[in-house]
Design a protein around this motif. Structure first.
Motif, PDB file in Angstrom:
ATOM      1  N   ALA A 299     -19.507  26.615   9.613  1.00 31.81           N
ATOM      2  CA  ALA A 299     -18.543  27.654   9.227  1.00 31.81           C
ATOM      3  C   ALA A 299     -19.249  29.005   9.228  1.00 31.81           C
ATOM      4  N   ASP A 300     -19.080  29.742  10.299  1.00 32.42           N
ATOM      5  CA  ASP A 300     -19.712  31.059  10.428  1.00 32.42           C
ATOM      6  C   ASP A 300     -18.822  32.103   9.762  1.00 32.42           C
ATOM      7  N   ASN A 301     -19.337  32.697   8.659  1.00 30.09           N
ATOM      8  CA  ASN A 301     -18.529  33.718   7.989  1.00 30.09           C
ATOM      9  C   ASN A 301     -19.089  35.105   8.279  1.00 30.09           C
ATOM     10  N   ALA A 302     -18.498  35.717   9.313  1.00 30.48           N
ATOM     11  CA  ALA A 302     -18.739  37.119   9.669  1.00 30.48           C
ATOM     12  C   ALA A 302     -20.189  37.435  10.006  1.00 30.48           C
ATOM     13  N   SER A 303     -20.855  36.553  10.745  1.00 29.95           N
ATOM     14  CA  SER A 303     -22.224  36.857  11.168  1.00 29.95           C
ATOM     15  C   SER A 303     -22.221  38.006  12.164  1.00 29.95           C
ATOM     16  N   SER A 304     -23.268  38.828  12.077  1.00 29.84           N
ATOM     17  CA  SER A 304     -23.382  39.972  12.986  1.00 29.84           C
ATOM     18  C   SER A 304     -24.506  39.784  13.991  1.00 29.84           C
ATOM     19  N   ASP A 305     -25.180  38.613  13.948  1.00 31.08           N
ATOM     20  CA  ASP A 305     -26.237  38.338  14.929  1.00 31.08           C
ATOM     21  C   ASP A 305     -25.720  37.282  15.908  1.00 31.08           C
ATOM     22  N   GLY A 306     -26.592  36.445  16.429  1.00 31.25           N
ATOM     23  CA  GLY A 306     -26.179  35.441  17.417  1.00 31.25           C
ATOM     24  C   GLY A 306     -25.780  34.106  16.824  1.00 31.25           C
ATOM     25  N   THR A 307     -25.479  34.049  15.536  1.00 37.21           N
ATOM     26  CA  THR A 307     -25.162  32.777  14.886  1.00 37.21           C
ATOM     27  C   THR A 307     -23.956  32.085  15.519  1.00 37.21           C
ATOM     28  N   TRP A 308     -22.893  32.841  15.791  1.00 37.23           N
ATOM     29  CA  TRP A 308     -21.697  32.239  16.347  1.00 37.23           C
ATOM     30  C   TRP A 308     -21.954  31.655  17.729  1.00 37.23           C
ATOM     31  N   HIS A 309     -22.771  32.311  18.511  1.00 41.28           N
ATOM     32  CA  HIS A 309     -23.114  31.807  19.837  1.00 41.28           C
ATOM     33  C   HIS A 309     -23.868  30.479  19.718  1.00 41.28           C
ATOM     34  N   VAL A 310     -24.822  30.421  18.802  1.00 42.57           N
ATOM     35  CA  VAL A 310     -25.579  29.176  18.589  1.00 42.57           C
ATOM     36  C   VAL A 310     -24.649  28.071  18.083  1.00 42.57           C
ATOM     37  N   ALA A 311     -23.746  28.411  17.170  1.00 43.74           N
ATOM     38  CA  ALA A 311     -22.825  27.422  16.614  1.00 43.74           C
ATOM     39  C   ALA A 311     -21.926  26.830  17.700  1.00 43.74           C
ATOM     40  N   ARG A 312     -21.412  27.669  18.579  1.00 41.24           N
ATOM     41  CA  ARG A 312     -20.564  27.166  19.664  1.00 41.24           C
ATOM     42  C   ARG A 312     -21.354  26.282  20.613  1.00 41.24           C
TER      43      ARG A 312
ATOM     44  N   VAL B  42     -16.343  26.815  13.369  1.00 40.29           N
ATOM     45  CA  VAL B  42     -15.207  27.697  13.065  1.00 40.29           C
ATOM     46  C   VAL B  42     -15.772  29.061  12.690  1.00 40.29           C
ATOM     47  N   HIS B  43     -14.997  30.092  12.962  1.00 40.10           N
ATOM     48  CA  HIS B  43     -15.451  31.463  12.699  1.00 40.10           C
ATOM     49  C   HIS B  43     -14.470  32.179  11.789  1.00 40.10           C
ATOM     50  N   LEU B  44     -15.003  32.865  10.778  1.00 43.91           N
ATOM     51  CA  LEU B  44     -14.196  33.692   9.886  1.00 43.91           C
ATOM     52  C   LEU B  44     -14.641  35.141  10.036  1.00 43.91           C
ATOM     53  N   ASP B  45     -13.705  36.043   9.974  1.00 39.70           N
ATOM     54  CA  ASP B  45     -14.018  37.458  10.138  1.00 39.70           C
ATOM     55  C   ASP B  45     -14.520  38.096   8.857  1.00 39.70           C
ATOM     56  N   ALA B  46     -14.335  37.427   7.718  1.00 36.44           N
ATOM     57  CA  ALA B  46     -14.772  37.970   6.425  1.00 36.44           C
ATOM     58  C   ALA B  46     -15.918  37.130   5.876  1.00 36.44           C
ATOM     59  N   LYS B  47     -16.816  37.792   5.144  1.00 42.28           N
ATOM     60  CA  LYS B  47     -17.991  37.133   4.597  1.00 42.28           C
ATOM     61  C   LYS B  47     -17.659  36.439   3.275  1.00 42.28           C
ATOM     62  N   GLY B  48     -18.440  35.423   2.948  1.00 43.76           N
ATOM     63  CA  GLY B  48     -18.285  34.747   1.666  1.00 43.76           C
ATOM     64  C   GLY B  48     -18.394  33.239   1.817  1.00 43.76           C
TER      65      GLY B  48
ATOM     66  N   GLU C 224     -17.066  33.824  -3.094  1.00 40.75           N
ATOM     67  CA  GLU C 224     -18.485  33.929  -2.730  1.00 40.75           C
ATOM     68  C   GLU C 224     -19.310  32.872  -3.461  1.00 40.75           C
ATOM     69  N   TRP C 225     -20.343  33.291  -4.220  1.00 35.27           N
ATOM     70  CA  TRP C 225     -21.289  32.332  -4.779  1.00 35.27           C
ATOM     71  C   TRP C 225     -20.800  31.654  -6.051  1.00 35.27           C
ATOM     72  N   PHE C 226     -19.882  32.272  -6.772  1.00 38.04           N
ATOM     73  CA  PHE C 226     -19.371  31.655  -7.998  1.00 38.04           C
ATOM     74  C   PHE C 226     -18.334  30.565  -7.691  1.00 38.04           C
ATOM     75  N   PHE C 227     -17.971  30.448  -6.443  1.00 36.40           N
ATOM     76  CA  PHE C 227     -16.977  29.468  -6.011  1.00 36.40           C
ATOM     77  C   PHE C 227     -17.303  28.072  -6.546  1.00 36.40           C
TER      78      PHE C 227
END
Length: 390
Positions: free
Chosen positions: A47-60, A72-78, A186-189
Motif C-alpha cells: 500500500a503506497d501512500n503518496a510516495s514521492s520517490d520510486g516506491t510505486w514503480h518498485v511496487a508495481r 495499490v496507490h493512495l494519493d494522500a499520506k498516512g 496516521e500513527w495513532f490508528f
C-alpha cells in the motif's frame, strides 16, 4: 504428487512511503517465507501512500513478478489511511499488516494469525514488552515506547501491552465493524483501533516477538508522540460522552471434533457396519419364524452385546476384564434406547406392509439408535474419567 488446497486467506498489508530502497528486498523475503512455510493462503498488498520517490514503480514491478502480490496507490499520506483503504475492501478471512523493515521476526506471523482463523480471538498484536520477547533497540526509543504504553494503561485503562508494534492482525469482519469508528489516519490508528476493540469487549491476543530496531527508520518520534497524546485525549472525550455501540460480529469458530472423537468415529463406524449387517441377517432369519417385534428384539439384543464388546476393545481402547460386566450392563441401556426407537418405528407402520418397507423402517430407526448409542458409550459407559476413578 498431492496438491494442498488452502481454503483460508490471510491478507498481509505492507504500508510504505518513500521506501524504494528497502521495498524489493523486504517483500521478496516476506513472499519467500510465506510461500515456503505458511500453511494458509496469503496475499501481500503493498500500500503506497503518496510516495514521492520510486516506491510505486518498485511496487508495481513486484506485483508483476511475484504471485499473490499486488500493489495499490493512495494519493494522500498516512499509514492508517493506507490500512483502512485495503482492509475495508478485503475479502480475506484475516487482515494483517507489518512494517516494511520487517523488524519483527517472521516466525511470529503464524502464531499471530492462527487464533483469529480458529475463532479463538478477534484481534492479535505482536508485543515487544513481554518477558519472553527479545528486543534490540536504543534506550531513547525503549523509554518512549514504555512510557506511552504506561500512559495507555494508567489513563485509558488499556489491558494490551504494546500498541505501537507494527505487527497486527484482525478477523476481517471485526475490522470492517471497527474501521468506521476509527478517526485517525496516521500513527495513532493502531491504538485507536485497539481501544475501540477493547471497549467493545473483543478478545485481543498477544504474541511475544523478537524485534530488531531499524536504524534507518524515518519516523518523527516526537511528532508521533504528540499526535498520539492528542488521539488519546480525543478517545477519552468520546468515551466520557458515550460512544455508540459498534456492530461487532460474533466469532466464527472452526468446527472441531472433541478430543479423541476423530479416532473413535471411524472405528465405531466399522464396528457399527459389521453389527448392522449381523443384525439385518439375524432379523431376516428370525422373521421367517416369529413376529417382527420379537425378531427385532432378539436380533438387537444379540448384536448389542457383541457391539459393546467390540467397541470396548477397538473403539475406546479398554482392555482387561475389569469393568467388563458393568460395561455390558450399561451398554444394555443403549440397547433399550435402540429397542424403543426401532420398536416404535415398526409399531407406527400400518398392518400388511411389505417386508421391504419393514426393513427400511428398522434401518432408519437403527441409524438414530446408532448415533444415540455412540454418544452414550463415549460420554458415559467408556468415559475415561470414570475409568480413572475421577
Amino acid at each position: 504428487m498431492e496438491t494442498t488446497v488452502k481454503t483460508r486467506l490471510v491478507e498481509v498489508v505492507v504500508p510504505v512511503h518513500n521506501e524504494q530502497r528497502a521495498l524489493r528486498e523486504s517483500v521478496t523475503r516476506l513472499h519467500g517465507y510465506l510461500t515456503g512455510t505458511f500453511p494458509y493462503g496469503f496475499r501481500i498488498t503493498i500500500a503506497d501512500n503518496a510516495s514521492s520517490d520510486g516506491t510505486w514503480h518498485v511496487a508495481r514491478g513486484l506485483a508483476a513478478e511475484l504471485p499473490h502480490v499486488r500493489a495499490v496507490h493512495l494519493d494522500a499520506k498516512g499509514r492508517g489511511r493506507a490500512l483502512r483503504h485495503v482492509w475495508s475492501a478485503s475479502d480475506a478471512d484475516v487482515v494483517s499488516y507489518m512494517d516494511v523493515d520487517l523488524s519483527t521476526d517472521l516466525d511470529a506471523f503464524l502464531p499471530l494469525v492462527a487464533p483469529l482463523l480458529s475463532g479463538h480471538s478477534d484481534l492479535a498484536i505482536g508485543t515487544r514488552l513481554a518477558r519472553t520477547s527479545r528486543v534490540v533497540r536504543g534506550p531513547r526509543r525503549e523509554f518512549i515506547s514504555r512510557s506511552y504504553n504506561l500512559l495507555l494503561r494508567s489513563l485509558m485503562g488499556a489491558r494490551f501491552s504494546d500498541a505501537q508494534c507494527g505487527f497486527k492482525a484482525a478477523r476481517t469482519e471485526v475490522a470492517h465493524a471497527l474501521l468506521p469508528a476509527v478517526e485517525d489516519e496516521e500513527w495513532f490508528f493502531d491504538t485507536e483501533l485497539l481501544l475501540l476493540a477493547e471497549g467493545a469487549g473483543l478478545r485481543i491476543h498477544e504474541v511475544p516477538v523478537d524485534w530488531v530496531d531499524d536504524p534507518d527508520s524515518r519516523v518523527d518520534v516526537l511528532r508521533t508522540a504528540l499526535d498520539d497524546l492528542r488521539g488519546m485525549a480525543r478517545v477519552a472525550r468520546r468515551t466520557l460522552w458515550g460512544a455508540a455501540r459498534l456492530p461487532v460480529p460474533p466469532p466464527v469458530r472452526e468446527a472441531r471434533l472433541p478430543r479423541g472423537m476423530a479416532r473413535q468415529l471411524p472405528r465405531f463406524a466399522v464396528v457399527g457396519v459389521a453389527s448392522t449387517l449381523a443384525y439385518l441377517a439375524l432379523f431376516s432369519l428370525l422373521r421367517q419364524a416369529v413376529p417382527a417385534l420379537t425378531a427385532n428384539a432378539v436380533a438387537l439384543l444379540v448384536t448389542a452385546v457383541a457391539n459393546t464388546a467390540a467397541n470396548r476393545r477397538f473403539t475406546f481402547g479398554v482392555t482387561g476384564s475389569a469393568g467388563a460386566l458393568r460395561h455390558q450392563v450399561e451398554g444394555l441401556v443403549a440397547f433399550l434406547v435402540g429397542l424403543a426407537l426401532t420398536t416404535g418405528g415398526l409399531a407406527l407402520l400400518p398392518a400388511g406392509v411389505s417386508h421391504g418397507v419393514e426393513l427400511a423402517a428398522v434401518i432408519t430407526a437403527n441409524a438414530l439408535a446408532t448415533l444415540m448409542r455412540f454418544l452414550l458409550l463415549r460420554v458415559w459407559v467408556f468415559n475415561p474419567r470414570r475409568r480413572q476413578g475421577r
